[in-house]
Scaffold this active site. Structure first.
Site, PDB file in Angstrom:
ATOM      1  N   HIS A   1      15.826  50.378   8.601  1.00 17.68           N
ATOM      2  CA  HIS A   1      17.297  51.089   9.635  1.00 17.68           C
ATOM      3  C   HIS A   1      16.389  51.576  10.915  1.00 17.68           C
ATOM      4  O   HIS A   1      16.249  50.415  11.489  1.00 17.68           O
ATOM      5  CB  HIS A   1      17.040  51.944   8.709  1.00 17.68           C
TER       6      HIS A   1
ATOM      7  N   ASP B   1      18.350  48.564  18.266  1.00 20.71           N
ATOM      8  CA  ASP B   1      17.274  48.711  17.889  1.00 20.71           C
ATOM      9  C   ASP B   1      15.786  47.966  19.080  1.00 20.71           C
ATOM     10  O   ASP B   1      15.489  48.162  19.527  1.00 20.71           O
ATOM     11  CB  ASP B   1      16.134  48.286  17.071  1.00 20.71           C
TER      12      ASP B   1
ATOM     13  N   HIS C   1      22.328  42.355  10.987  1.00 26.21           N
ATOM     14  CA  HIS C   1      22.790  43.491  10.891  1.00 26.21           C
ATOM     15  C   HIS C   1      23.811  43.513   9.750  1.00 26.21           C
ATOM     16  O   HIS C   1      23.971  42.308   9.447  1.00 26.21           O
ATOM     17  CB  HIS C   1      23.776  43.903  12.512  1.00 26.21           C
TER      18      HIS C   1
HETATM   19  N1  COA Z   1      14.660  38.227  11.022  1.00 29.67           N
HETATM   20  C1  COA Z   1      14.409  37.195  10.384  1.00 29.67           C
HETATM   21  N2  COA Z   1      15.492  37.037   9.747  1.00 29.67           N
HETATM   22  C2  COA Z   1      16.771  37.789   8.992  1.00 29.67           C
HETATM   23  C3  COA Z   1      16.331  38.696  10.011  1.00 29.67           C
HETATM   24  C4  COA Z   1      16.124  39.104  11.023  1.00 29.67           C
HETATM   25  N3  COA Z   1      15.828  40.070  11.560  1.00 29.67           N
HETATM   26  N4  COA Z   1      17.669  39.769   9.245  1.00 29.67           N
HETATM   27  C5  COA Z   1      18.488  38.479   8.589  1.00 29.67           C
HETATM   28  N5  COA Z   1      18.321  37.397   8.640  1.00 29.67           N
HETATM   29  C6  COA Z   1      17.986  36.356   7.638  1.00 29.67           C
HETATM   30  C7  COA Z   1      17.581  36.733   5.815  1.00 29.67           C
HETATM   31  O1  COA Z   1      15.720  36.719   5.757  1.00 29.67           O
HETATM   32  C8  COA Z   1      18.683  36.470   5.487  1.00 29.67           C
HETATM   33  O2  COA Z   1      18.521  34.689   5.306  1.00 29.67           O
HETATM   34  P1  COA Z   1      18.562  33.669   3.879  1.00 29.67           P
HETATM   35  O3  COA Z   1      20.145  34.345   3.874  1.00 29.67           O
HETATM   36  O4  COA Z   1      17.754  32.725   3.985  1.00 29.67           O
HETATM   37  O5  COA Z   1      17.114  34.794   2.486  1.00 29.67           O
HETATM   38  C9  COA Z   1      19.959  36.007   6.668  1.00 29.67           C
HETATM   39  O6  COA Z   1      19.416  36.345   7.653  1.00 29.67           O
HETATM   40  C10 COA Z   1      20.599  37.483   5.584  1.00 29.67           C
HETATM   41  O7  COA Z   1      20.018  38.409   5.962  1.00 29.67           O
HETATM   42  P2  COA Z   1      20.239  39.228   5.168  1.00 29.67           P
HETATM   43  O8  COA Z   1      19.087  39.992   4.360  1.00 29.67           O
HETATM   44  O9  COA Z   1      21.767  39.056   3.567  1.00 29.67           O
HETATM   45  O10 COA Z   1      20.831  40.869   6.011  1.00 29.67           O
HETATM   46  P3  COA Z   1      20.921  42.690   5.243  1.00 29.67           P
HETATM   47  O11 COA Z   1      22.398  42.501   5.539  1.00 29.67           O
HETATM   48  O12 COA Z   1      21.023  42.353   3.544  1.00 29.67           O
HETATM   49  O13 COA Z   1      20.053  42.894   5.464  1.00 29.67           O
HETATM   50  C11 COA Z   1      18.648  43.724   8.277  1.00 29.67           C
HETATM   51  C12 COA Z   1      20.813  43.710   7.401  1.00 29.67           C
HETATM   52  C13 COA Z   1      19.454  44.671   9.284  1.00 29.67           C
HETATM   53  C14 COA Z   1      18.047  44.568   6.951  1.00 29.67           C
HETATM   54  C15 COA Z   1      17.987  42.789   7.963  1.00 29.67           C
HETATM   55  O14 COA Z   1      19.111  41.605   9.261  1.00 29.67           O
HETATM   56  C16 COA Z   1      16.998  43.094   8.858  1.00 29.67           C
HETATM   57  O15 COA Z   1      16.452  43.267   8.021  1.00 29.67           O
HETATM   58  N6  COA Z   1      16.998  43.367  10.063  1.00 29.67           N
HETATM   59  C17 COA Z   1      15.740  43.404  11.258  1.00 29.67           C
HETATM   60  C18 COA Z   1      15.256  45.103  10.977  1.00 29.67           C
HETATM   61  C19 COA Z   1      15.903  45.822  11.504  1.00 29.67           C
HETATM   62  O16 COA Z   1      16.226  45.145  12.482  1.00 29.67           O
HETATM   63  N7  COA Z   1      17.035  46.491  11.663  1.00 29.67           N
HETATM   64  C20 COA Z   1      17.614  47.881  12.275  1.00 29.67           C
HETATM   65  C21 COA Z   1      19.215  47.390  11.562  1.00 29.67           C
HETATM   66  S1  COA Z   1      20.441  48.191  13.035  1.00 29.67           S
END
Ligand code: COA
Length: 383
Positions: free
Chosen positions: A230, A320, A269
């Site tokens: 987050h 971010d 996201h």
């Molecule tokens: N880097 C690499 N892969 C990513 C990614 C990232 N930043 N964000 C999503 N993915 C991939 C996931 O591994 C997943 O792959 P899979 O289907 O092979 O398992 C796919 O994209 C779908 O993502 P998912 O985990 O379902 O997204 P989510 O909605 O649960 O998570 C976040 C959203 C924001 C938690 C996630 O994108 C993340 O961890 N981002 C990095 C942290 C970040 O920047 N957070 C700030 C958010 S505003």
């Protein structure tokens, strides 16, 4: 990018992470992922960033309408009159371990404010409005006080003749940077202020739904924001950029991250799957800051990462991603980035806390049990 499938257990649809679940209504903000749009009380966030100050946006989030000139003047007077924190509060902050993360210290400092809270009188909504203003005015002072003291420097008291953004730089560094830097900072606060039912806002609403107080709910929000999935992502982005170090190293670094199946911070996201509506505005600020600092390194590294992530993975940058290096170029320590997010998001949290209180029902979801069947307790000799 495909949504994660639902988990079916005992014929119940379970949405891990509440993905896609609508839990309540809100009139504070609206996210439309299909059009990459985010509005606060009906106004597009990029229009607010272009035309308003952070103080006007805080007023809007709490009151539903933008302030008139005289309402804004009264709002500013009130906020500026509440900035100072008590000597006891400063003494508490002075005692925090110098190597504690500033998110831990701000969480504790906000909790202390709640513990020393006086009753102002009036109805709950009226009281909460004053408390929200107190939090908005005092949180920057708590963050800057902790920053100065942890660096062994003299504390700098807030000034009542400066805007919130100007005053924060003054309290941290003893100087106010050029207007374009202040504007970039102010814009970042506007963009970070509110984002519907994100994890920290939902946490604050859950606490509020138990009829707990506004400070406790804000502490819940801070605790949730700290995590790198987050708010903590703005710090993680800068650590990643420093690790990469040079634009030429960006692509090999990213290829290795793919091989290692590492998360690339600042991308992805839960709601936006085709791009974050706040990114173009913050990216423009980042470019302006790079020109001001005559240092294009972070912008160039980010360009390489973004290009490959979008083209090959279909995963877009979130706010971010540009905010992290922007704060770095403004001169802030990396561990201050998420506390700065708190300074801003306190407006959205408190707007939601007041909305929750006005039409409250305890938030209490269900779960499907997957543990052992009911059983007898064996005597201790037979365990
Ligand atoms: N880097 C690499 N892969 C990513 C990614 C990232 N930043 N964000 C999503 N993915 C991939 C996931 O591994 C997943 O792959 P899979 O289907 O092979 O398992 C796919 O994209 C779908 O993502 P998912 O985990 O379902 O997204 P989510 O909605 O649960 O998570 C976040 C959203 C924001 C938690 C996630 O994108 C993340 O961890 N981002 C990095 C942290 C970040 O920047 N957070 C700030 C958010 S505003």
């Amino acid at each position: 990018m495909a949504r994660k499938p639902k988990t079916a257990a005992a014929n119940v649809d379970i949405r891990k992470g509440l993905d896609g679940v609508v839990v309540d209504t809100t009139a504070v903000s609206r996210v439309v992922p299909e059009t990459n749009s985010l509005t606060y009380r009906g106004y597009a966030v990029q229009d607010l960033a272009a035309q308003c100050s952070f103080e006007e946006v805080a007023y809007l989030l709490w009151n539903g309408e933008l302030p008139t000139r005289s309402q804004l003047a009264a709002f500013r007077r009130d906020e500026r009159s509440r900035r100072e924190i008590s000597k006891d509060h400063i003494a508490v902050i002075r005692r925090f371990p110098k190597d504690a993360h500033p998110m831990d210290t701000i969480r504790t400092a906000v909790s202390y404010l709640g513990a020393t809270e006086v009753a102002w009188g009036g109805g709950k909504l009226e009281e909460d409005r004053r408390r929200a203003m107190d939090l908005l005015a005092k949180i920057p002072t708590m963050i800057a006080t902790d920053y100065r003291l942890r660096h062994g420097k003299r504390r700098i008291a807030p000034r009542g003749d400066l805007s919130m953004s100007e005053n924060f730089f003054h309290m941290c560094f003893g100087t106010v940077p050029p207007p374009e830097v202040i504007r970039a900072f102010d814009i970042s606060l506007i963009l970070y202020a509110e984002h519907s039912f994100n994890a920290s806002t939902f946490a604050a609403r859950v606490v509020s739904s138990t009829m707990s107080d506004i400070y406790s709910a804000a502490v819940g929000g801070i605790a949730a924001l700290k995590g790198p999935l987050h708010g903590g992502a703005n710090e993680a982005v800068m650590h990643m950029l420093l690790e990469i170090g040079h634009p030429k190293k960006a692509e090999p670094w990213l290829r290795k991250a793919f091989r290692d199946r590492k998360l690339v911070m600042g991308f992805g996201h839960r709601v936006y799957k085709w791009g974050d509506s706040r990114v173009p505005t913050m990216r423009k600020c980042l470019h302006d800051l790079a020109a001001w600092k005559k240092d294009e390194r972070w912008v160039e590294i980010e360009d390489v990462l973004a290009q490959i992530m979008v083209d090959e993975k279909g995963i877009h940058p979130n706010l971010d991603f540009p905010a992290g290096p922007a704060y770095y170029m403004m001169g802030f320590d990396i561990d201050l980035f998420t506390p700065i997010f708190v300074m801003s998001r306190i407006t959205g949290w408190t707007a939601h806390i007041m909305e929750q209180s006005a039409d409250n029902r305890l938030i209490r979801p269900l779960s499907t049990y997957t543990g052992r069947d009911q059983r007898e307790i064996p005597p201790i000799s037979k365990r």
